[in-house]
Design a protein around this motif. Structure first.
Motif, PDB file in Angstrom:
ATOM      1  N   MET A   1       1.011  -1.097  -0.061  1.00  0.00           N
ATOM      2  CA  MET A   1       0.006   0.093  -0.200  1.00  0.00           C
ATOM      3  C   MET A   1       0.915   1.336  -0.036  1.00  0.00           C
ATOM      4  SD  MET A   1      -2.677   1.268   3.033  1.00  0.00           S
ATOM      5  CE  MET A   1      -1.807   1.610   4.195  1.00  0.00           C
ATOM      6  N   ILE A   2       0.483   2.098  -1.027  1.00  0.00           N
ATOM      7  CA  ILE A   2       1.261   3.456  -0.904  1.00  0.00           C
ATOM      8  C   ILE A   2       0.208   4.562  -0.423  1.00  0.00           C
ATOM      9  CG2 ILE A   2       2.225   5.318  -2.497  1.00  0.00           C
ATOM     10  CD1 ILE A   2       3.241   2.988  -4.076  1.00  0.00           C
ATOM     11  N   ARG A   3       0.978   5.287   0.405  1.00  0.00           N
ATOM     12  CA  ARG A   3      -0.011   6.399   1.181  1.00  0.00           C
ATOM     13  C   ARG A   3       0.836   7.703   1.448  1.00  0.00           C
ATOM     14  NH1 ARG A   3       1.364   6.633   6.419  1.00  0.00           N
ATOM     15  NH2 ARG A   3       1.922   4.677   7.281  1.00  0.00           N
ATOM     16  N   PRO A   4       0.142   8.747   1.513  1.00  0.00           N
ATOM     17  CA  PRO A   4       1.051   9.935   2.248  1.00  0.00           C
ATOM     18  C   PRO A   4       1.690   9.644   3.314  1.00  0.00           C
ATOM     19  CG  PRO A   4      -1.217  10.651   1.213  1.00  0.00           C
ATOM     20  CD  PRO A   4      -1.200   9.165   1.450  1.00  0.00           C
ATOM     21  N   ARG A   5       2.882  10.013   3.309  1.00  0.00           N
ATOM     22  CA  ARG A   5       3.778  10.187   4.589  1.00  0.00           C
ATOM     23  C   ARG A   5       3.254  11.033   5.770  1.00  0.00           C
ATOM     24  NH1 ARG A   5       9.600  12.159   4.507  1.00  0.00           N
ATOM     25  NH2 ARG A   5       8.566  13.977   5.415  1.00  0.00           N
ATOM     26  N   THR A   6       3.071  10.605   6.848  1.00  0.00           N
ATOM     27  CA  THR A   6       2.891  11.494   7.899  1.00  0.00           C
ATOM     28  C   THR A   6       4.198  11.429   9.110  1.00  0.00           C
ATOM     29  OG1 THR A   6       2.226   9.818   9.411  1.00  0.00           O
ATOM     30  CG2 THR A   6       0.597  10.508   8.022  1.00  0.00           C
ATOM     31  N   ASP A   7       4.275  12.450   9.678  1.00  0.00           N
ATOM     32  CA  ASP A   7       5.249  12.542  10.829  1.00  0.00           C
ATOM     33  C   ASP A   7       5.375  11.389  11.599  1.00  0.00           C
ATOM     34  OD1 ASP A   7       5.901  15.197   9.992  1.00  0.00           O
ATOM     35  OD2 ASP A   7       4.978  16.176  11.641  1.00  0.00           O
ATOM     36  N   ALA A   8       4.343  10.607  11.857  1.00  0.00           N
ATOM     37  CA  ALA A   8       4.327   9.413  12.564  1.00  0.00           C
ATOM     38  C   ALA A   8       5.040   8.313  11.714  1.00  0.00           C
ATOM     39  CB  ALA A   8       2.862   8.903  13.105  1.00  0.00           C
ATOM     40  N   ASP A   9       5.424   8.503  10.417  1.00  0.00           N
ATOM     41  CA  ASP A   9       6.092   7.474   9.881  1.00  0.00           C
ATOM     42  C   ASP A   9       7.711   7.806  10.008  1.00  0.00           C
ATOM     43  OD1 ASP A   9       3.661   6.308   8.734  1.00  0.00           O
ATOM     44  OD2 ASP A   9       3.721   7.652   7.267  1.00  0.00           O
ATOM     45  N   LEU A  10       8.041   8.609  10.300  1.00  0.00           N
ATOM     46  CA  LEU A  10       9.292   9.020  10.183  1.00  0.00           C
ATOM     47  C   LEU A  10      10.471   8.275  10.938  1.00  0.00           C
ATOM     48  CD1 LEU A  10       9.461  13.062  10.204  1.00  0.00           C
ATOM     49  CD2 LEU A  10      10.037  11.693   8.241  1.00  0.00           C
ATOM     50  N   ASN A  11      10.114   7.630  11.953  1.00  0.00           N
ATOM     51  CA  ASN A  11      11.079   6.723  12.559  1.00  0.00           C
ATOM     52  C   ASN A  11      11.098   5.386  11.773  1.00  0.00           C
ATOM     53  OD1 ASN A  11      11.960   8.266  14.807  1.00  0.00           O
ATOM     54  ND2 ASN A  11      10.126   7.457  16.131  1.00  0.00           N
ATOM     55  N   ALA A  12      10.049   4.954  11.417  1.00  0.00           N
ATOM     56  CA  ALA A  12      10.120   3.741  10.323  1.00  0.00           C
ATOM     57  C   ALA A  12      10.790   3.915   9.181  1.00  0.00           C
ATOM     58  CB  ALA A  12       8.817   3.218  10.061  1.00  0.00           C
ATOM     59  N   CYS A  13      10.720   5.309   8.497  1.00  0.00           N
ATOM     60  CA  CYS A  13      11.447   5.556   7.385  1.00  0.00           C
ATOM     61  C   CYS A  13      12.924   5.646   7.733  1.00  0.00           C
ATOM     62  CB  CYS A  13      10.923   7.043   7.018  1.00  0.00           C
ATOM     63  SG  CYS A  13       9.354   6.968   6.129  1.00  0.00           S
ATOM     64  N   VAL A  14      13.456   6.284   8.834  1.00  0.00           N
ATOM     65  CA  VAL A  14      14.761   6.073   9.198  1.00  0.00           C
ATOM     66  C   VAL A  14      15.244   4.775   9.167  1.00  0.00           C
ATOM     67  CG1 VAL A  14      16.324   6.520  10.758  1.00  0.00           C
ATOM     68  CG2 VAL A  14      14.692   8.268  10.291  1.00  0.00           C
ATOM     69  N   LYS A  15      14.507   3.721   9.762  1.00  0.00           N
ATOM     70  CA  LYS A  15      14.886   2.344   9.687  1.00  0.00           C
ATOM     71  C   LYS A  15      15.122   1.843   8.496  1.00  0.00           C
ATOM     72  CE  LYS A  15      13.532  -2.239  11.368  1.00  0.00           C
ATOM     73  NZ  LYS A  15      14.300  -2.936  10.619  1.00  0.00           N
ATOM     74  N   ALA A  16      14.103   2.170   7.559  1.00  0.00           N
ATOM     75  CA  ALA A  16      14.095   1.521   6.138  1.00  0.00           C
ATOM     76  C   ALA A  16      15.473   2.212   5.507  1.00  0.00           C
ATOM     77  CB  ALA A  16      12.816   1.925   5.418  1.00  0.00           C
ATOM     78  N   LEU A  17      15.252   3.678   5.680  1.00  0.00           N
ATOM     79  CA  LEU A  17      16.521   4.069   5.057  1.00  0.00           C
ATOM     80  C   LEU A  17      18.049   3.387   5.403  1.00  0.00           C
ATOM     81  CD1 LEU A  17      17.612   6.254   3.248  1.00  0.00           C
ATOM     82  CD2 LEU A  17      17.665   7.847   5.274  1.00  0.00           C
ATOM     83  N   ALA A  18      17.949   3.117   6.765  1.00  0.00           N
ATOM     84  CA  ALA A  18      19.481   2.430   7.309  1.00  0.00           C
ATOM     85  C   ALA A  18      19.599   0.980   6.625  1.00  0.00           C
ATOM     86  CB  ALA A  18      19.128   2.141   8.651  1.00  0.00           C
ATOM     87  N   ASP A  19      18.636   0.312   6.288  1.00  0.00           N
ATOM     88  CA  ASP A  19      18.579  -0.734   5.604  1.00  0.00           C
ATOM     89  C   ASP A  19      19.257  -0.559   4.018  1.00  0.00           C
ATOM     90  OD1 ASP A  19      17.721  -2.248   7.713  1.00  0.00           O
ATOM     91  OD2 ASP A  19      15.621  -2.433   7.023  1.00  0.00           O
ATOM     92  N   VAL A  20      18.768   0.330   3.524  1.00  0.00           N
ATOM     93  CA  VAL A  20      18.913   0.776   2.246  1.00  0.00           C
ATOM     94  C   VAL A  20      20.522   1.264   2.044  1.00  0.00           C
ATOM     95  CG1 VAL A  20      18.717   2.404   0.347  1.00  0.00           C
ATOM     96  CG2 VAL A  20      16.742   1.183   1.216  1.00  0.00           C
ATOM     97  N   GLN A  21      20.742   2.172   3.134  1.00  0.00           N
ATOM     98  CA  GLN A  21      22.269   2.590   3.190  1.00  0.00           C
ATOM     99  C   GLN A  21      23.199   1.365   3.171  1.00  0.00           C
ATOM    100  OE1 GLN A  21      24.926   3.293   5.481  1.00  0.00           O
ATOM    101  NE2 GLN A  21      25.655   5.114   4.347  1.00  0.00           N
TER     102      GLN A  21
END
Length: 156
Positions: A1-21
């Motif tokens: 599912m794709i949806r608009p990002r909220t501020d509540a998503d940022l910690n999960a986004c950082v975790k995903a970004l760490a996996d990508v990095q």
């Protein structure tokens, strides 16, 4: 599912970004403030892909395109920024669907820039009809310790 990002998503986004990095060295240098890196000043909107409660992808729409597009007078609907998909979520078309979200929201041609070291990303963009219109040197360093070579692309 794709949806608009909220501020509540940022910690999960950082975790995903760490996996990508860890897998791809994107971003090349881990930011001091990854939440801030995901929310640049010119961000108009951002979307996340979520599966089983975890963020598996992210993309942002910047209000302005990179300098080469501006200097050439290319009219843009904005620029793609902070696009990534976690390694386990790849090969299913998720990156293309994230780009579609940005394209619809922008309502006009898009630009993006990518390091010449990101060969898989370059192949992906070119496969999906993006065309390179310029290359410039970045202010940050590539893996060889030299100013990174950035390729600038326009959407079809």
């Amino acid at each position: 599912m794709i949806r608009p990002r909220t501020d509540a998503d940022l910690n999960a986004c950082v975790k995903a970004l760490a996996d990508v990095q860890a897998a791809d060295r994107y971003p090349v240098d881990w930011p001091d403030d990854p939440r801030g890196w995901l929310t640049p000043n010119d961000l108009a909107a951002a979307w996340v892909a979520v599966a089983d409660g975890a963020v598996t992808g992210h993309v942002g729409l910047a209000r302005t395109g990179p300098e080469p597009a501006q200097s050439l007078g290319i009219p843009l609907g904005g620029a793609v920024t902070r696009l990534f998909v976690t390694p386990p979520a790849r090969r299913g078309g998720l990156a293309a669907r994230l780009l579609d979200e940005v394209r619809v929201a922008a309502g006009g041609p898009l630009a993006l820039e990518v390091s010449d070291e990101a060969t898989a990303a370059i192949a992906f963009y070119e496969r999906h009809g993006w065309r390179r219109f310029a290359s410039t040197r970045a202010r940050w360093l590539n893996s060889a310790g030299e100013p990174a070579l950035l390729h600038h692309y326009l959407s079809r």
